[in-house]
Design a protein around this motif. Structure first.
Motif, PDB file in Angstrom:
ATOM      1  N   THR A 183     -22.508  -4.283  -8.902  1.00 46.23           N
ATOM      2  CA  THR A 183     -21.091  -4.532  -8.642  1.00 46.23           C
ATOM      3  C   THR A 183     -20.841  -5.987  -8.247  1.00 46.23           C
ATOM      4  OG1 THR A 183     -21.299  -3.884  -6.309  1.00 46.23           O
ATOM      5  CG2 THR A 183     -20.699  -2.151  -7.873  1.00 46.23           C
TER       6      THR A 183
ATOM      7  N   PRO B  28      -3.618 -10.364  -4.883  1.00 50.61           N
ATOM      8  CA  PRO B  28      -3.190 -10.607  -3.503  1.00 50.61           C
ATOM      9  C   PRO B  28      -4.373 -10.896  -2.576  1.00 50.61           C
ATOM     10  CG  PRO B  28      -2.887  -8.292  -4.111  1.00 50.61           C
ATOM     11  CD  PRO B  28      -3.267  -9.018  -5.362  1.00 50.61           C
TER      12      PRO B  28
ATOM     13  N   GLU C 214      -4.885 -10.017   0.337  1.00 49.96           N
ATOM     14  CA  GLU C 214      -5.290  -8.888   1.178  1.00 49.96           C
ATOM     15  C   GLU C 214      -5.984  -7.778   0.367  1.00 49.96           C
ATOM     16  OE1 GLU C 214      -2.280  -9.749   0.388  1.00 49.96           O
ATOM     17  OE2 GLU C 214      -0.932  -8.029   0.120  1.00 49.96           O
ATOM     18  N   LEU C 215      -6.275  -8.023  -0.907  1.00 46.40           N
ATOM     19  CA  LEU C 215      -6.964  -7.017  -1.731  1.00 46.40           C
ATOM     20  C   LEU C 215      -8.261  -6.563  -1.043  1.00 46.40           C
ATOM     21  CD1 LEU C 215      -6.949  -5.702  -4.699  1.00 46.40           C
ATOM     22  CD2 LEU C 215      -8.721  -7.402  -5.193  1.00 46.40           C
ATOM     23  N   ASP C 216      -8.455  -5.236  -0.981  1.00 45.67           N
ATOM     24  CA  ASP C 216      -9.704  -4.686  -0.443  1.00 45.67           C
ATOM     25  C   ASP C 216     -10.704  -4.637  -1.604  1.00 45.67           C
ATOM     26  OD1 ASP C 216     -11.825  -2.993   0.243  1.00 45.67           O
ATOM     27  OD2 ASP C 216     -10.559  -1.724   1.497  1.00 45.67           O
TER      28      ASP C 216
ATOM     29  N   ASP D 190     -13.903  -3.921  -1.784  1.00 45.68           N
ATOM     30  CA  ASP D 190     -14.727  -2.699  -1.868  1.00 45.68           C
ATOM     31  C   ASP D 190     -13.973  -1.568  -2.560  1.00 45.68           C
ATOM     32  OD1 ASP D 190     -16.931  -3.767  -0.656  1.00 45.68           O
ATOM     33  OD2 ASP D 190     -16.546  -2.892   1.312  1.00 45.68           O
ATOM     34  N   LEU D 191     -12.723  -1.375  -2.162  1.00 40.72           N
ATOM     35  CA  LEU D 191     -11.921  -0.319  -2.777  1.00 40.72           C
ATOM     36  C   LEU D 191     -11.672  -0.640  -4.253  1.00 40.72           C
ATOM     37  CD1 LEU D 191     -10.163   2.218  -2.725  1.00 40.72           C
ATOM     38  CD2 LEU D 191      -8.315   0.852  -1.732  1.00 40.72           C
TER      39      LEU D 191
ATOM     40  N   VAL E 184     -13.567  -2.308  -6.300  1.00 39.93           N
ATOM     41  CA  VAL E 184     -14.795  -2.011  -7.055  1.00 39.93           C
ATOM     42  C   VAL E 184     -14.862  -0.513  -7.362  1.00 39.93           C
ATOM     43  CG1 VAL E 184     -17.311  -1.828  -6.786  1.00 39.93           C
ATOM     44  CG2 VAL E 184     -16.151  -3.994  -6.283  1.00 39.93           C
ATOM     45  N   ASP E 185     -14.549   0.324  -6.361  1.00 35.73           N
ATOM     46  CA  ASP E 185     -14.577   1.775  -6.570  1.00 35.73           C
ATOM     47  C   ASP E 185     -13.532   2.198  -7.609  1.00 35.73           C
ATOM     48  OD1 ASP E 185     -16.408   1.726  -4.519  1.00 35.73           O
ATOM     49  OD2 ASP E 185     -15.061   2.586  -3.021  1.00 35.73           O
ATOM     50  N   GLN E 186     -12.358   1.529  -7.592  1.00 33.67           N
ATOM     51  CA  GLN E 186     -11.289   1.900  -8.533  1.00 33.67           C
ATOM     52  C   GLN E 186     -11.632   1.494  -9.964  1.00 33.67           C
ATOM     53  OE1 GLN E 186      -8.139  -0.114  -6.367  1.00 33.67           O
ATOM     54  NE2 GLN E 186      -7.169   1.860  -5.901  1.00 33.67           N
TER      55      GLN E 186
ATOM     56  N   SER F  47      -1.333  -2.113 -10.810  1.00 37.89           N
ATOM     57  CA  SER F  47      -1.038  -1.662  -9.444  1.00 37.89           C
ATOM     58  C   SER F  47      -1.163  -2.817  -8.451  1.00 37.89           C
ATOM     59  CB  SER F  47      -1.943  -0.496  -9.045  1.00 37.89           C
ATOM     60  OG  SER F  47      -3.236  -0.928  -8.723  1.00 37.89           O
ATOM     61  N   HIS F  48      -1.862  -3.888  -8.841  1.00 40.35           N
ATOM     62  CA  HIS F  48      -2.014  -5.029  -7.920  1.00 40.35           C
ATOM     63  C   HIS F  48      -1.214  -6.244  -8.348  1.00 40.35           C
ATOM     64  CE1 HIS F  48      -4.956  -3.067  -5.433  1.00 40.35           C
ATOM     65  NE2 HIS F  48      -5.557  -2.645  -6.513  1.00 40.35           N
TER      66      HIS F  48
ATOM     67  N   PRO G  99     -13.273   7.154  -7.580  1.00 42.05           N
ATOM     68  CA  PRO G  99     -13.646   6.285  -6.456  1.00 42.05           C
ATOM     69  C   PRO G  99     -14.397   7.039  -5.353  1.00 42.05           C
ATOM     70  CG  PRO G  99     -11.428   5.780  -7.175  1.00 42.05           C
ATOM     71  CD  PRO G  99     -11.850   7.029  -7.917  1.00 42.05           C
TER      72      PRO G  99
ATOM     73  N   PHE H  67     -17.939   7.808  -6.596  1.00 43.83           N
ATOM     74  CA  PHE H  67     -18.682   6.549  -6.726  1.00 43.83           C
ATOM     75  C   PHE H  67     -19.113   6.052  -5.361  1.00 43.83           C
ATOM     76  CE2 PHE H  67     -19.081   1.929  -7.337  1.00 43.83           C
ATOM     77  CZ  PHE H  67     -19.949   1.909  -8.416  1.00 43.83           C
ATOM     78  N   ARG H  68     -18.193   6.069  -4.402  1.00 41.40           N
ATOM     79  CA  ARG H  68     -18.540   5.528  -3.084  1.00 41.40           C
ATOM     80  C   ARG H  68     -19.613   6.372  -2.402  1.00 41.40           C
ATOM     81  NH1 ARG H  68     -15.257   2.194   1.311  1.00 41.40           N
ATOM     82  NH2 ARG H  68     -14.984   1.004  -0.604  1.00 41.40           N
TER      83      ARG H  68
ATOM     84  N   TYR I  42      -9.447   6.157   3.673  1.00 41.58           N
ATOM     85  CA  TYR I  42      -9.853   5.722   2.331  1.00 41.58           C
ATOM     86  C   TYR I  42      -9.211   6.623   1.260  1.00 41.58           C
ATOM     87  CZ  TYR I  42     -12.926   4.859  -1.670  1.00 41.58           C
ATOM     88  OH  TYR I  42     -13.410   4.571  -2.916  1.00 41.58           O
TER      89      TYR I  42
ATOM     90  N   ARG J 114      -5.621   5.786   0.775  1.00 42.98           N
ATOM     91  CA  ARG J 114      -5.384   4.534   0.044  1.00 42.98           C
ATOM     92  C   ARG J 114      -5.604   4.714  -1.458  1.00 42.98           C
ATOM     93  NH1 ARG J 114      -9.197   0.752   2.856  1.00 42.98           N
ATOM     94  NH2 ARG J 114      -8.183  -0.958   1.764  1.00 42.98           N
TER      95      ARG J 114
ATOM     96  N   SER K  85       1.350   4.360  -6.528  1.00 39.73           N
ATOM     97  CA  SER K  85       2.144   3.134  -6.694  1.00 39.73           C
ATOM     98  C   SER K  85       2.009   2.586  -8.118  1.00 39.73           C
ATOM     99  CB  SER K  85       1.735   2.076  -5.662  1.00 39.73           C
ATOM    100  OG  SER K  85       0.552   1.427  -6.061  1.00 39.73           O
ATOM    101  N   SER K  86       0.865   2.841  -8.781  1.00 41.05           N
ATOM    102  CA  SER K  86       0.734   2.324 -10.147  1.00 41.05           C
ATOM    103  C   SER K  86       1.503   3.187 -11.138  1.00 41.05           C
ATOM    104  CB  SER K  86      -0.741   2.198 -10.546  1.00 41.05           C
ATOM    105  OG  SER K  86      -1.282   3.452 -10.884  1.00 41.05           O
TER     106      SER K  86
ATOM    107  N   ARG L  55       5.577   0.345  -1.621  1.00 39.88           N
ATOM    108  CA  ARG L  55       4.122   0.350  -1.455  1.00 39.88           C
ATOM    109  C   ARG L  55       3.746   0.379   0.020  1.00 39.88           C
ATOM    110  NH1 ARG L  55       1.589  -1.855  -5.962  1.00 39.88           N
ATOM    111  NH2 ARG L  55       3.100  -1.654  -7.607  1.00 39.88           N
TER     112      ARG L  55
ATOM    113  N   HIS M 126       1.313  -4.764  -0.663  1.00 40.97           N
ATOM    114  CA  HIS M 126       1.085  -5.655  -1.819  1.00 40.97           C
ATOM    115  C   HIS M 126       2.430  -5.933  -2.463  1.00 40.97           C
ATOM    116  CE1 HIS M 126      -3.136  -3.756  -2.126  1.00 40.97           C
ATOM    117  NE2 HIS M 126      -3.089  -4.712  -1.230  1.00 40.97           N
TER     118      HIS M 126
END
Lengths: 197, 197
Positions: free
Chosen positions: A126, A143, A145-147, A149-150, A152-154, A185-186, B158, B161-162, B174, B177, B184-185, B192, B196
């Protein structure tokens, strides 16, 4: 720090190339110190010194495979994600790599050595996506503030879920849709390619 | 069609309850016809008639677990997704169910019986989310062109995977989110929660 010894590097490359061939041909069961020694000409003693346990060879061999198929990032967020997840797509549809991942997932639940292997593979597998996302944040395309870790999972999660849990194959169009929905979504200001209103 | 025979139903319930206990206590290795017979009092012959192979018992036992923890949908899209994925969260953090999933993922790669089990578990495990999404589409809360297969992967992927690949635990925040970013997408008109822009 001393520069790497070229002969030691050649030995290491030769051993890992053989380990990778064995993994692709025979799966994890065929990846033993003896078989790698016989194929590569590297002595068992040297192999045991570099990789004390089969799990170490598995880790390096799979990591080597991940590196070998890794594309160079271009700075184009969508194109770089697509190149990287296309490599993940290829790995999930390559029979022995796919089975190696299944075995590592199972063994990691009961064997701490394999749990370490998996953590290490997850990090290298990853890492490229993390770097691509961090670069895009630095360019203000995602953004701040993008997480990550999350994120990557998405991005990886749907691909692994569909192949290893739903037990279905998928094509690159599927990969594109996962990426486009993630980006939409971002980055809601960008036109959605799917026509969702 | 004849109504179900109450005695046969009781026998079946008793056998499955014992199978589930064995699975939770000992993992798949402990889930044998002999052990289920000893614990439930149901004869081996009856067990073999209902479940010819251990894989059949595994499938029904895990499916029974999935059903046992299944929440009732309320018609509130976000709340229903949260309840359903909270059950998935619980399952991924329950040691033996987690290990059972790891084993099934691995065995499915080499054993067609387990591949069938996995397809069947995937169907029952994702059925509730499919129904929740289909109901939301019928209420026009999600777009009619939503790809439900992809949506299932985006919601479950997700989490699996996690836990199973990244080898990390996660909490209900988690899960919230993952759901909120999914919603949101697909429902960009709604505020949101993550801030974001």
């Amino acid at each position: 720090m001393r520069p790497p010894d070229p002969r030691a590097e050649r030995t290491r490359s030769s051993a890992l190339a053989s380990a990778r061939e064995l993994l692709v041909e025979q799966g994890l069961a065929g990846l033993t110190h003896g078989a790698v020694a016989a194929r590569s000409g590297v002595s068992r003693a040297t192999l045991y010194r570099h990789w004390p346990e089969p799990a170490d060879l598995v880790c390096d061999a799979v990591a080597w495979h991940i590196e070998a198929v890794r594309p160079e990032p271009t700075g184009d967020l969508r194109a770089d994600l697509l190149a990287e997840l296309s490599a993940t797509h290829a790995m999930l549809h390559e029979p022995v790599m796919e089975q190696a991942m299944r075995v590592i997932i199972e063994r990691a639940g009961v064997d701490p050595r394999f749990a370490e292997v998996k953590v290490s593979l997850h990090r290298s597998g990853t890492g490229a996506v993390r770097a691509i996302l961090a670069d895009a944040i630095a360019r203000a395309e995602l953004p701040a503030e993008l997480d990550i870790d999350l994120a990557v999972d998405q991005l990886h999660g749907p691909l692994f879920f569909r192949r290893l849990v739903a037990h279905r194959t998928f094509d690159l169009d599927y990969v594109r849709r996962v990426i486009d929905q993630f980006l939409s979504s971002h980055r809601p200001e960008i036109q959605r390619p799917q026509g969702h209103s």
